[in-house]
Design a protein around this motif. Sequence first.
Motif, mmCIF file in Angstrom:
data_model
loop_
_atom_site.group_PDB
_atom_site.id
_atom_site.type_symbol
_atom_site.label_atom_id
_atom_site.label_comp_id
_atom_site.label_asym_id
_atom_site.label_seq_id
_atom_site.Cartn_x
_atom_site.Cartn_y
_atom_site.Cartn_z
ATOM 1 N N HIS A 78 0.829 -1.201 0.000
ATOM 2 C CA HIS A 78 0.000 0.000 0.000
ATOM 3 C C HIS A 78 0.864 1.252 0.000
ATOM 4 C CE1 HIS A 78 -3.625 -2.298 1.962
ATOM 5 N NE2 HIS A 78 -3.345 -2.679 0.745
ATOM 6 N N LYS A 81 2.254 2.191 -3.340
ATOM 7 C CA LYS A 81 1.281 2.805 -4.243
ATOM 8 C C LYS A 81 1.193 4.322 -4.049
ATOM 9 C CE LYS A 81 -1.654 -1.314 -4.542
ATOM 10 N NZ LYS A 81 -2.986 -1.902 -4.238
ATOM 11 N N VAL A 82 1.434 4.763 -2.843
ATOM 12 C CA VAL A 82 1.329 6.204 -2.562
ATOM 13 C C VAL A 82 2.702 6.819 -2.306
ATOM 14 C CG1 VAL A 82 -1.006 6.010 -1.635
ATOM 15 C CG2 VAL A 82 0.939 5.747 -0.087
ATOM 16 N N SER A 142 -5.318 1.599 7.102
ATOM 17 C CA SER A 142 -4.987 1.045 5.787
ATOM 18 C C SER A 142 -5.814 1.648 4.656
ATOM 19 C CB SER A 142 -5.171 -0.479 5.799
ATOM 20 O OG SER A 142 -4.271 -1.081 6.699
ATOM 21 N N SER A 143 -6.559 2.699 4.932
ATOM 22 C CA SER A 143 -7.322 3.355 3.877
ATOM 23 C C SER A 143 -6.372 4.080 2.929
ATOM 24 C CB SER A 143 -8.317 4.341 4.475
ATOM 25 O OG SER A 143 -7.636 5.414 5.102
ATOM 26 N N LYS A 144 -6.890 4.484 1.779
ATOM 27 C CA LYS A 144 -6.058 5.186 0.805
ATOM 28 C C LYS A 144 -5.465 6.452 1.401
ATOM 29 C CE LYS A 144 -6.209 7.276 -3.796
ATOM 30 N NZ LYS A 144 -7.055 7.590 -4.978
ATOM 31 N N SER A 145 -6.310 7.242 2.049
ATOM 32 C CA SER A 145 -5.828 8.487 2.654
ATOM 33 C C SER A 145 -4.950 8.206 3.869
ATOM 34 C CB SER A 145 -7.000 9.388 3.054
ATOM 35 O OG SER A 145 -7.911 8.696 3.878
ATOM 36 N N SER A 147 -2.958 5.613 4.347
ATOM 37 C CA SER A 147 -1.627 5.226 3.860
ATOM 38 C C SER A 147 -0.847 6.443 3.390
ATOM 39 C CB SER A 147 -1.760 4.217 2.717
ATOM 40 O OG SER A 147 -2.375 3.031 3.157
ATOM 41 N N ALA A 148 -1.542 7.367 2.709
ATOM 42 C CA ALA A 148 -0.885 8.591 2.232
ATOM 43 C C ALA A 148 -0.409 9.444 3.398
ATOM 44 C CB ALA A 148 -1.840 9.386 1.339
ATOM 45 N N TYR A 319 -6.343 13.241 -5.548
ATOM 46 C CA TYR A 319 -7.194 12.790 -4.447
ATOM 47 C C TYR A 319 -8.490 13.597 -4.461
ATOM 48 C CZ TYR A 319 -3.299 10.173 -2.390
ATOM 49 O OH TYR A 319 -2.285 9.283 -2.160
ATOM 50 N N ASP A 323 -10.655 12.966 0.785
ATOM 51 C CA ASP A 323 -9.343 12.412 1.112
ATOM 52 C C ASP A 323 -8.289 13.513 1.234
ATOM 53 O OD1 ASP A 323 -10.062 9.786 1.394
ATOM 54 O OD2 ASP A 323 -9.568 9.204 -0.656
ATOM 55 N N ILE A 387 -8.636 0.156 1.084
ATOM 56 C CA ILE A 387 -7.742 -0.557 0.201
ATOM 57 C C ILE A 387 -7.574 -1.975 0.726
ATOM 58 C CG2 ILE A 387 -5.386 -0.663 -0.673
ATOM 59 C CD1 ILE A 387 -5.223 2.321 -0.430
#
Length: 388
Positions: A78, A81-82, A142-145, A147-148, A319, A323, A387
Motif C-alpha cells: 500500500h 502505491k502512494v 490502511s485506507s487510501k488516505s 496510507s498517504a 485525491y 481524502d 484498500i
Amino acid sequence: MSPNFLIELCLILLLTKVLGSITNKLRLTNVVGALIAGVILGPSVLKIVSYDTFWEYAANIGVILLMFNAGLETDIDHLKKVGMSSFLIALLGVIIPLIVGFSIGYFIMNLPYLDSLFLGIIFTPTSVSITSQTLKDLKVFSSKSGSAIMGSAIIDDILGVFILTLFGGSLGQEVKIQSVVIGLLLFFVFVFLLIKFLPPFLNNLSINKEHKHRMPLYALILCFAISFISEEFFHVTSIIGAYLTGIVFSKYVFQHTVYKQLNYLSYFIFSPIFFASIGMQTKLSSFNKTVIIFTLILFIGAALSKFVACFITSKVLGYNFKDSSRIGAGMISRGEVALIIINIGITNQILSENLVSPLIIVVILTTIITPILLSRLYANMNKEVLIN
C-alpha cells in the motif's frame, strides 16, 4: 529515586484511561483524553506530577513502542502505491510551514533571524506517532488516505531532520552538508538491506520452537537497537528507526504474535505516559495577553500552513476533496519531533524562555485538534471502501 513516582504512575495510568474512555464516548480518540490528563496532572492545574528525567525516558520508550506497532501494521504494498504522492505531499508540507514559521517570527514577532529560522524548523515536522495512533483508533490506518498520511508523515520527519541538520552550524554544531547527505543516503541503504534480508532470517529462526516463543523479546531488542543506530550513526530520529523495525517485522510470519505481546506493554504503560508527558510540559500560569496573542498566531500559522499545503498538493495529485481534507488534517499534528527540536533550541540558547511555553501549547493544540478533525472527517468511513 523517591517511591512517589509509583503514585504518580498510578495517577497517570488511571486518569489517561478515564479521560480516554470519556473522549472515546464523545467520538474522539483517547489520545485527546491522555493529553488532557497530562495537563491536569502537570504544573498547569493540579501540580501533582512534574516532568523530569524519569518521565522523559519513559515517554521516549512509549513513542518508540508506538512507532514500532505502527510499522507492524503498515502494508508495504500500500505504501508503495502512494510513495511518490506521499513524498510530494511531505515536501510541500515542509516548505510552506518553514516559510510561514519564519515569516511569523521575523515579521510579526520581530524575532532575530536565527530565532525566526529555528521557529520555521519547529513548524516542519508532523507527529507520526499521534497521527498513526489516531488512524488506528478510527480503524482507517490502511485506507487510501491513511496510507498517504503515514507515508507523508514519515517522509516529512526525515525532511524536517534533514533541514535541522543542514542548519547545524548555526546551532553551534560543526556539521557539513556533505556529511548530512551521505548520512541520509547510507540510512536509505541501511533501510533497504534490513527490509530485504532480515525478514527471511526471522522466519527461518522461527522454525525453532524455543526461538519462536522469544520473538517478541528479539523484536523489542532489535527495535531499541535500530532506533539507537538510526539516531547515533545516521542522525535520523529514533522513532523512524522504530517504525522501520516494525515494517521489518510486518513481513514476519508470526507478526501478529509480536504485535499482541508488545502492544500490551505499549498500551497499558508506556503510551499513556508518552501522551500525558506532552501535557506536563507547559505552564499556563506564565501566560499574559501578549503571550496568548502570539500563541494563537503561532497555532493558526502552524495548523493552516500544514493543512493548506497538504490539501492543495493532494488535490493536484488527484485525491478527491474528502481524502485531501483528511490528508491535510492528518498532517497538522506536531508532537515528539517538534518537542525534540524545541529542546535543541533551549540547549543551544536559540529559544528565549518566553517562547518555550507558547510553542509547547501549540504542539498540544495541534495534537488535540488533529484527532478531533480526523474523527469528524472519517465519521462515514465505514461506508467507503478501504484498500484491500
